[in-house]
Design a protein around this motif. Structure first.
Motif, mmCIF file in Angstrom:
data_model
loop_
_atom_site.group_PDB
_atom_site.id
_atom_site.type_symbol
_atom_site.label_atom_id
_atom_site.label_comp_id
_atom_site.label_asym_id
_atom_site.label_seq_id
_atom_site.Cartn_x
_atom_site.Cartn_y
_atom_site.Cartn_z
ATOM 1 N N SER A 83 28.658 -26.467 14.277
ATOM 2 C CA SER A 83 29.044 -24.959 14.389
ATOM 3 C C SER A 83 29.561 -24.305 12.830
ATOM 4 O O SER A 83 30.549 -25.154 12.672
ATOM 5 N N LEU A 84 29.147 -23.340 12.506
ATOM 6 C CA LEU A 84 29.706 -22.886 11.221
ATOM 7 C C LEU A 84 30.076 -21.483 11.329
ATOM 8 O O LEU A 84 29.445 -20.501 11.942
ATOM 9 N N ILE A 85 31.277 -21.114 10.729
ATOM 10 C CA ILE A 85 32.109 -19.959 10.735
ATOM 11 C C ILE A 85 32.096 -19.909 9.115
ATOM 12 O O ILE A 85 32.813 -20.547 8.361
ATOM 13 N N LEU A 86 31.671 -18.811 8.750
ATOM 14 C CA LEU A 86 31.284 -18.546 7.313
ATOM 15 C C LEU A 86 31.613 -17.300 6.878
ATOM 16 O O LEU A 86 31.001 -16.216 7.540
ATOM 17 N N ASP A 87 32.552 -16.981 5.865
ATOM 18 C CA ASP A 87 32.844 -15.456 5.371
ATOM 19 C C ASP A 87 31.702 -15.496 4.093
ATOM 20 O O ASP A 87 31.463 -16.258 3.501
ATOM 21 N N TRP A 88 30.943 -14.336 4.258
ATOM 22 C CA TRP A 88 29.967 -14.051 3.272
ATOM 23 C C TRP A 88 29.682 -12.648 2.939
ATOM 24 O O TRP A 88 30.503 -11.784 3.575
ATOM 25 N N ASN A 89 29.349 -12.271 1.848
ATOM 26 C CA ASN A 89 29.308 -10.931 1.317
ATOM 27 C C ASN A 89 27.683 -10.992 0.390
ATOM 28 O O ASN A 89 27.559 -11.990 -0.129
ATOM 29 N N ILE A 90 27.273 -9.805 0.371
ATOM 30 C CA ILE A 90 26.255 -9.320 -0.632
ATOM 31 C C ILE A 90 26.713 -8.225 -1.179
ATOM 32 O O ILE A 90 26.865 -7.311 -0.541
ATOM 33 N N VAL A 91 27.260 -8.113 -2.457
ATOM 34 C CA VAL A 91 27.787 -7.040 -3.203
ATOM 35 C C VAL A 91 27.113 -6.822 -4.571
ATOM 36 O O VAL A 91 26.974 -7.891 -5.248
ATOM 37 N N GLY A 92 26.873 -5.632 -4.815
ATOM 38 C CA GLY A 92 26.454 -5.479 -6.357
ATOM 39 C C GLY A 92 25.867 -3.804 -6.500
ATOM 40 O O GLY A 92 25.738 -3.173 -5.570
ATOM 41 N N LYS A 93 24.947 -3.860 -7.273
ATOM 42 C CA LYS A 93 24.172 -2.681 -7.477
ATOM 43 C C LYS A 93 22.865 -3.143 -7.302
ATOM 44 O O LYS A 93 22.050 -4.199 -7.610
ATOM 45 N N THR A 94 22.029 -2.136 -6.457
ATOM 46 C CA THR A 94 20.769 -2.433 -5.895
ATOM 47 C C THR A 94 19.717 -2.078 -7.164
ATOM 48 O O THR A 94 20.110 -1.412 -8.138
#
Length: 134
Positions: A83-94
């Motif tokens: 079981s995984l609890i993960l804080d994640w993000n995808i941030v930047g300029k397209t």
């Protein structure tokens, strides 16, 4: 040519393997991180079952062409299940120059297969988000 991402043989390596697969920016490579009957829960909370449906969901993430960053909050293991609890993000300029900001906490389940490799069976990227019924 970039090296092919590897699946993990240990629960401790699952997150690193996930990042390698996702950040390959190759949807077919990423699909190899899932078991054939896995579920990826969409942002609207709808489970997408099986590789073709998962592929469709992943293409939405890859449309912005930005890498993912993960901080593992918890990885709990019982025999062949993690079981995984993960804080994640995808941030930047397209690629079109627009700012993009997607941040969430996932609630995921991986399983060690008969071949000894860990793959996702449930990918719930917005797992801790409270969803409102329409």
């Amino acid at each position: 040519m970039a090296a092919q991402p590897e699946l993990s043989r240990t629960p401790e390596g699952i997150v690193s393997s996930l990042l390698q697969h996702f950040n390959s920016m190759d949807v077919d490579v990423m699909c190899g991180f899932y078991e054939p009957d896995a579920i990826l829960v969409s942002a609207s909370g709808e489970p997408q079952r099986g590789i073709p449906a998962i592929r469709g969901e992943l293409l939405k993430y890859y449309a912005v062409q930005l890498p993912m960053v993960i901080i593992a909050r918890h990885v709990f293991v019982a025999d062949t299940i993690a079981s995984l609890i993960l804080d994640w993000n995808i941030v930047g300029k397209t690629p079109s120059g627009e700012d993009f900001h997607l941040v969430a906490t996932s609630n995921d389940i991986a399983r060690r297969g008969a071949d000894g490799y860990w793959r996702y069976i449930i990918d719930n990227p917005f797992g801790t988000q409270v969803r409102q019924l329409a």
